[in-house]
Design a protein around this motif. Structure first.
Motif, mmCIF file in Angstrom:
data_model
loop_
_atom_site.group_PDB
_atom_site.id
_atom_site.type_symbol
_atom_site.label_atom_id
_atom_site.label_comp_id
_atom_site.label_asym_id
_atom_site.label_seq_id
_atom_site.Cartn_x
_atom_site.Cartn_y
_atom_site.Cartn_z
ATOM 1 N N ILE A 1 -5.127 -39.194 -7.012
ATOM 2 C CA ILE A 1 -6.433 -39.109 -6.439
ATOM 3 C C ILE A 1 -7.343 -38.079 -7.333
ATOM 4 N N VAL A 2 -6.709 -36.910 -7.617
ATOM 5 C CA VAL A 2 -7.567 -35.978 -8.230
ATOM 6 C C VAL A 2 -8.000 -36.424 -9.847
ATOM 7 N N ALA A 3 -6.869 -37.199 -10.235
ATOM 8 C CA ALA A 3 -6.958 -37.658 -11.542
ATOM 9 C C ALA A 3 -8.171 -38.717 -11.647
ATOM 10 N N ALA A 4 -8.170 -39.505 -10.575
ATOM 11 C CA ALA A 4 -9.265 -40.308 -10.626
ATOM 12 C C ALA A 4 -10.651 -39.621 -10.604
ATOM 13 N N LEU A 5 -10.574 -38.662 -9.880
ATOM 14 C CA LEU A 5 -11.845 -37.711 -9.573
ATOM 15 C C LEU A 5 -12.268 -37.197 -10.791
ATOM 16 N N LEU A 6 -11.413 -36.603 -11.429
ATOM 17 C CA LEU A 6 -11.596 -35.954 -12.616
ATOM 18 C C LEU A 6 -11.429 -36.510 -13.767
ATOM 19 N N GLU A 7 -11.230 -38.006 -13.887
ATOM 20 C CA GLU A 7 -11.060 -39.022 -15.104
ATOM 21 C C GLU A 7 -10.047 -38.290 -16.120
ATOM 22 N N THR A 8 -8.904 -38.105 -15.229
ATOM 23 C CA THR A 8 -7.947 -37.709 -16.418
ATOM 24 C C THR A 8 -6.784 -38.739 -15.982
ATOM 25 N N ASP A 9 -5.479 -38.057 -16.320
ATOM 26 C CA ASP A 9 -4.104 -38.653 -16.013
ATOM 27 C C ASP A 9 -3.511 -37.772 -15.164
ATOM 28 N N PRO A 10 -2.849 -38.469 -14.290
ATOM 29 C CA PRO A 10 -2.187 -37.431 -13.328
ATOM 30 C C PRO A 10 -1.011 -36.509 -13.821
ATOM 31 N N ALA A 11 -0.645 -36.708 -15.164
ATOM 32 C CA ALA A 11 0.340 -35.964 -15.715
ATOM 33 C C ALA A 11 -0.743 -34.470 -16.077
ATOM 34 N N ASN A 12 -1.840 -34.759 -16.091
ATOM 35 C CA ASN A 12 -2.763 -33.593 -16.603
ATOM 36 C C ASN A 12 -3.411 -32.858 -15.191
ATOM 37 N N VAL A 13 -2.826 -33.038 -14.240
ATOM 38 C CA VAL A 13 -3.478 -32.397 -12.932
ATOM 39 C C VAL A 13 -2.405 -31.371 -12.305
ATOM 40 N N ILE A 14 -2.805 -30.471 -11.839
ATOM 41 C CA ILE A 14 -2.142 -29.465 -10.980
ATOM 42 C C ILE A 14 -2.732 -29.253 -9.725
ATOM 43 N N VAL A 15 -2.158 -29.567 -8.762
ATOM 44 C CA VAL A 15 -2.783 -29.361 -7.323
ATOM 45 C C VAL A 15 -2.302 -28.172 -6.654
#
Lengths: 424, 424
Positions: free
Chosen positions: B83-97
């Motif tokens: 969900i965050v990756a969609a919000l920030l237009e990136t890949d889930p692997a590039n997200v830290i929640v």
């Protein structure tokens, strides 16, 4: 049963054969048991399942009128502070409620000390060398924080009453670079012992070369009794204040092993000066912790009595597992002169000491037989157990029958490793 | 209406009398209005009231099988990352929640850089002088972090397209101590503007003397549109990677103003190297963020479309308040040559510029008439607005009629202060 040390070579060889046969039989079963995880079991978490729909639609207002859904309240809801204060035997004004992680509160406290210093100090700790006393065996994540920040760790022995006082007192009196000390004072991780009154008093009142020496008092198991009576623990905040060192102890706790391990509430308690100092820094870091989760906890537990009643239900689930560990170890290892282990009255771990030089061997043997153990040395700074003898058993997660089976495998491994070590 | 500058002395005196009479009338009403709080209103929070009994008893298992109640998952549930990756237009692997606070993630990122350094760097930032560019007016809490850690703040002007590029490029090219820059690139706090493509591209590709220069891209208002169309914002992660500076941007966001301000989910997105670096440090700090709250968000929003639909309901509540600000200001201040203000298409603030030297006076006058405004200078580093002209209006919390009334008071104060200033 005679000790392994007194066996004849022939008896040792025959015993070794029997043990090897048992070991091979375990190996053939293709076991997959994990004794590494100091986590609550699903059954324990189920005790708090009502929290999953709390506080409930329409319920968001704390007793002081705070809308918990909105911003604000950097150090926690007053109601939550009251519960924490009761838990940690202090005043609500001396409590800071955090997020879901007491580890984070400890970590961040050290970060603040490194970058800004603490009351009674002369500036950022990072300006000079920083050393911490690490009573060992101890909690690996404490040691990992020190390692991460280049804080030199000085091992101090643990005995049945807490850290070895003579060692501690000598060290802190002599070296002003020793700024801190890790303690899990109740149902210590991993030995399960509770610090005696004498130890708490001595730690609170001893002379330290560093004027800003801090005891990180990780009271992680403050209400985590396995039996109906609790190990009494002296209130270090009070004792330290009486001894003229009010700012020395920093007390930490969380509900991770009370409510939900992934969604609990962490808190710290300390002197007014320490609380004011921490609050000043935390107010820069965040607008505030999750207050809805605090309200959820308030609704679920209501008060300290509610927490105690809940912990009795945890104890009922955990006790048989700890009893299984002791039963198997007594049966398999008792009187053989090759191992000692703790019989904790609370907490999450049993600590097993093998003969010197056997722990890594036991871990390797157990692993090959399908029983995962916490790595040898994990309970020491930098994962180095100088005597290679300490092993940490975490019986909380698997069912009791699996705990018993895993302990039987471990006991056979300990005997095999001991015979090998004695044959050298 | 002629400008105040062109008024004759007699006209100015007569106008001053009329304004003073209006001001006194407001004062006599004993108003108590607060325009300082950039918080969601109760009505906005009510939109998420279903979250208060989510995830619901028995619902604790994430799609990947994780028991969200237990320990683990240091960088977030995979579903939440999607969900965050969609919000920030990136890949889930590039997200830290993270936990509930993106401010904390920014703060902690700076702490890590100070104590350990960042990829591409040569060690801890704290070893030398550290400077940050602070496009201003900007977000006071960003500046407070810098002030807290002794990071020198260099003011850069903001225009309708973002920070003044010529200033930025010249500064970062010349000074290797400039390690970072604060940006609220969409619906900027407080001016409400969104960075143009040209600005984003220039920031992503400009030459910096520091090899480890970082842009703190606080995308706090990423889906916080007031109208049906959104201000497009170029994806800095992509543009920076294309420009050969993949590690330059650190993107932050939270659901604080989407779900619940006190109980949201914060996250960061960055290059693989930055994410790996952050994860390594965060794994020392905590066992993991609150996963039950992540599951709660997953259940409530489901996906980015769910978030967008929810934000349309926020917009419906916020829009009339922003429209009230603009309506009153246009009516009271339009064409008088004494003030300009922003007409944001999203975010939480309206920025008002008075004549130079009037802002502090307006705050004082408004306060005496019962309207609390954010302190003059608050939108500048160290609370020092060099021209004493910027004021931040936060219309989200009070009802629209109160916003209109407060703005009328402010507009009268602006006119009074302007007349005084012009008379000097």
């Amino acid at each position: 049963m005679s000790t392994f040390q007194s066996l004849s070579a022939a008896d040792a060889a025959s015993l070794s054969q029997q043990l090897q046969a048992r070991y091979d039989a375990f190996k053939a079963r293709g076991l997959k048991l994990d004794m590494t995880r100091g986590k609550p079991s699903s059954a324990q978490l189920d005790l708090a399942s009502a929290m999953l729909d709390l506080p409930g639609a329409g319920d968001f207002t704390a007793a002081d009128g705070t809308d918990t859904r909105n911003y604000g309240g950097v150090d926690g809801l007053p109601e939550m502070k009251v519960i924490v204060a009761a838990l940690l035997e202090t005043d609500p004004a001396n409590v800071i409620v955090g997020g879901n992680s007491s580890l984070q509160m400890m970590h961040d406290t050290i970060v603040r000390a490194l970058l800004h210093g603490v009351p009674d100090g002369t500036g950022p700790w990072s300006r000079g060398a920083v050393k911490f006393l690490c009573p060992s065996p101890g909690y690996d994540r404490h040691f990992a924080i020190c390692e991460h920040f280049g804080i030199e760790m000085i091992v101090v022995d643990m005995d049945d009453n807490g850290p070895d006082l003579a060692q501690v007192q000598k060290l802190v009196a002599a070296d002003a670079a020793i700024k801190g000390m890790w303690c899990v004072p109740k149902y210590s991780n991993p030995t399960g012992i509770t610090y005696s009154d004498e130890v708490v008093r001595a730690l609170a009142s001893m002379k330290t070369a560093a004027p800003d020496f801090r005891i990180f008092w990780d009271n992680a198991y403050v209400v985590h009794d396995l039996f109906d009576t609790t190990d009494p623990l002296l209130n270090i905040l009070r004792v330290a204040a009486e001894a003229g060192h009010p700012n020395r102890p920093l007390v930490f706790a969380s509900t991770s092993k009370i409510s939900l391990a992934g969604a609990g509430i962490a808190a710290m308690a300390a002197s007014s000066a320490n609380v004011a100092d921490a609050r000043r820094h935390i107010g820069i870091q965040t607008i505030g912790p999750d207050k809805v989760n605090q309200l959820r906890h308030i609704r679920f537990f209501k008060d300290l009595a509610g927490i105690r009643a809940h912990m009795a239900r945890h104890a009922a689930l955990l006790r048989p597992k700890f009893e299984a560990v002791d039963r198997v170890f007594t049966q398999e290892l008792g009187g053989k002169g090759i191992a000692t282990w703790t019989k904790p009255r609370g907490g999450y771990f049993v600590s097993l000491d093998t003969l010197d030089g056997c722990a890594a061997d036991v871990v390797r043997l157990a692993d090959a037989a399908g029983v995962r153990l916490t790595g040898a040395g994990a309970t020491y700074p930098r994962q180095k157990d100088p005597r290679d003898r300490n092993l940490r058993m975490a019986p909380s997660l698997p069912p009791a029958d699996q705990v018993a089976l895993a302990m039987e495998v471990v006991a056979v491994c300990v005997q095999l490793a001991s015979l090998r070590a004695l044959a050298k």
